[in-house]
Design a protein around this motif. Structure first.
Motif, mmCIF file in Angstrom:
data_model
loop_
_atom_site.group_PDB
_atom_site.id
_atom_site.type_symbol
_atom_site.label_atom_id
_atom_site.label_comp_id
_atom_site.label_asym_id
_atom_site.label_seq_id
_atom_site.Cartn_x
_atom_site.Cartn_y
_atom_site.Cartn_z
ATOM 1 N N SER A 185 34.753 -19.900 -21.713
ATOM 2 C CA SER A 185 35.641 -20.910 -21.139
ATOM 3 C C SER A 185 35.430 -22.269 -21.800
ATOM 4 O O SER A 185 34.301 -22.717 -22.022
ATOM 5 N N THR A 186 36.564 -22.947 -22.100
ATOM 6 C CA THR A 186 36.493 -24.282 -22.695
ATOM 7 C C THR A 186 35.836 -25.270 -21.741
ATOM 8 O O THR A 186 35.122 -26.176 -22.176
ATOM 9 N N CYS A 244 33.371 -32.901 -31.696
ATOM 10 C CA CYS A 244 34.632 -32.611 -31.004
ATOM 11 C C CYS A 244 35.254 -31.297 -31.482
ATOM 12 O O CYS A 244 35.925 -30.605 -30.704
ATOM 13 N N SER A 245 35.042 -30.955 -32.751
ATOM 14 C CA SER A 245 35.639 -29.737 -33.293
ATOM 15 C C SER A 245 35.012 -28.471 -32.708
ATOM 16 O O SER A 245 35.540 -27.376 -32.904
ATOM 17 N N LYS A 246 33.901 -28.611 -31.988
ATOM 18 C CA LYS A 246 33.353 -27.456 -31.274
ATOM 19 C C LYS A 246 34.275 -27.037 -30.135
ATOM 20 O O LYS A 246 34.257 -25.880 -29.715
ATOM 21 N N ARG A 306 32.902 -37.320 -24.001
ATOM 22 C CA ARG A 306 31.529 -36.830 -23.937
ATOM 23 C C ARG A 306 30.813 -37.054 -25.261
ATOM 24 O O ARG A 306 29.606 -37.332 -25.291
ATOM 25 N N THR A 307 31.541 -36.949 -26.365
ATOM 26 C CA THR A 307 30.928 -37.097 -27.680
ATOM 27 C C THR A 307 30.397 -38.505 -27.903
ATOM 28 O O THR A 307 29.321 -38.692 -28.485
ATOM 29 N N ALA A 332 31.209 -28.860 -20.660
ATOM 30 C CA ALA A 332 30.086 -29.204 -19.785
ATOM 31 C C ALA A 332 28.762 -29.200 -20.555
ATOM 32 O O ALA A 332 27.841 -29.958 -20.224
ATOM 33 N N ALA A 333 28.678 -28.354 -21.581
ATOM 34 C CA ALA A 333 27.453 -28.263 -22.373
ATOM 35 C C ALA A 333 27.449 -29.204 -23.570
ATOM 36 O O ALA A 333 26.446 -29.280 -24.292
ATOM 37 N N LEU A 334 28.549 -29.913 -23.797
ATOM 38 C CA LEU A 334 28.658 -30.777 -24.965
ATOM 39 C C LEU A 334 27.788 -32.024 -24.792
ATOM 40 O O LEU A 334 27.844 -32.698 -23.768
#
Length: 313
Positions: A190-191, A17-19, A60-61, A196-198
């Motif tokens: 962009s966040t 999540c910290s990413k 997502r995580t 989307a890539a997480l």
């Protein structure tokens, strides 16, 4: 009890999540604590601090189904629960499930919906079920409501009633990042693209194991009495109309167990209680006058400071 599995689980979730959310590992851990305890989160902060992004990243995580509901004054209870509609092809009524039939629910700006719509969340949050046209349907686990609201702007909003506020396990606040952290955020991509890539950091089996086994963390009688001294302190406080409910006391007990497990211990210390108490208790007190979330936290911290801490015998 495999206590190391708790710490590894927490570290993987927080790191992932910290990413997305920089410099807020403590808040991420508290959101995770609510999830493990099958509780709900109320994120109260000014716009633009990353509330929605945090909740999206968290969903997502842990790899859970996610639905976002934008609360507005014209939102109806059926928009949350679903409706029975007439299928002309089959000649029968069919149920079309609403967004509450998901695992992680983001109730964005919950205080902008009418009390009627807000109350439709109560049964889902507390009983993990909904009722439509007299038929009750259970919701699948895990089920977690994560709501946001803006505490500054009151125009066009409907304050949450105490009965609904008490059903939130914790009330949290993100706050602003440091200058260096904010510089790193504004210069990155962009966040939305980052989310989307997480990729999920834990499996559904990992989450189910943690949610089942945290109750094995031991709470000594002296520490349990320490919790009750804090709870009863809120009930004796003259500035409050009502103190913390029994539901709040249970939430404090559970949150302390998870906090201890995440710290790598199979027993609770008074420090674990102190860490989570302001977040678990502050939104459950009712004062005779308008009390900001910051003032409520200060009251709770003052009460905690006045309670004698049990010492190791």
């Amino acid at each position: 009890m495999d206590i190391q599995r708790f710490t590894e689980y927490k570290n993987r979730v927080v790191e992932n999540c910290s990413k997305i959310i920089v410099g807020k590992n403590d808040v991420i851990e508290l959101v995770l604590t609510c999830f493990v305890c099958s509780g709900h989160v109320l994120l109260e902060d000014v716009p633009g601090t990353g509330k929605t992004m945090l909740l999206r990243a968290f969903a997502r995580t842990i790899g859970s189904d996610f639905k976002r509901i934008q609360f507005t004054p014209d939102l109806l209870p059926s928009d949350l629960t679903g409706i029975n509609f007439y299928n002309q092809h089959s000649g029968q009524f069919e149920f079309r499930p609403g967004p509450l039939f998901s695992h992680i629910i983001l109730a964005d700006e919950i205080n902008r919906a009418t009390p009627r719509t807000q109350s439709s969340l109560l049964e889902a949050m507390e009983e993990k079920q909904i009722s439509v046209d007299g038929v009750t349907m259970g919701l699948s686990e895990p089920f977690m409501v994560m709501a946001t609201q803006n505490p500054v702007e009151s125009y066009g909003t409907f304050p949450l009633p105490e009965a609904q506020t008490d059903r939130f396990f914790m009330r949290l606040k993100l706050g602003y990042m440091t200058r260096e952290q904010e510089l790193s955020v504004i210069s990155r991509v962009s966040t939305t693209d980052l989310i989307a890539a997480l990729e999920p950091a834990v499996t559904a089996e990992d989450s189910a194991w943690v949610r089942k086994n945290y109750t094995d963390v031991k709470v000594h009688e002296s520490v349990a009495n320490y919790m009750m001294d804090i709870i009863e302190g809120t009930r004796r406080e003259s500035a409050f109309v009502t103190g913390v409910s029994t539901r709040g006391a249970i939430a404090l007990y559970k949150a302390s167990q998870v906090t201890a497990a995440f710290a790598g211990r199979d027993y609770v210390l008074p420090e674990d209680v102190k860490k989570v108490a302001p977040h678990v208790l502050a939104h459950r007190i009712v004062s005779g006058s308008a009390l900001s979330s910051e003032d409520a936290v200060k009251y709770i911290e003052r009460i905690i400071g006045s309670v004698a801490v049990p010492l190791e015998s």
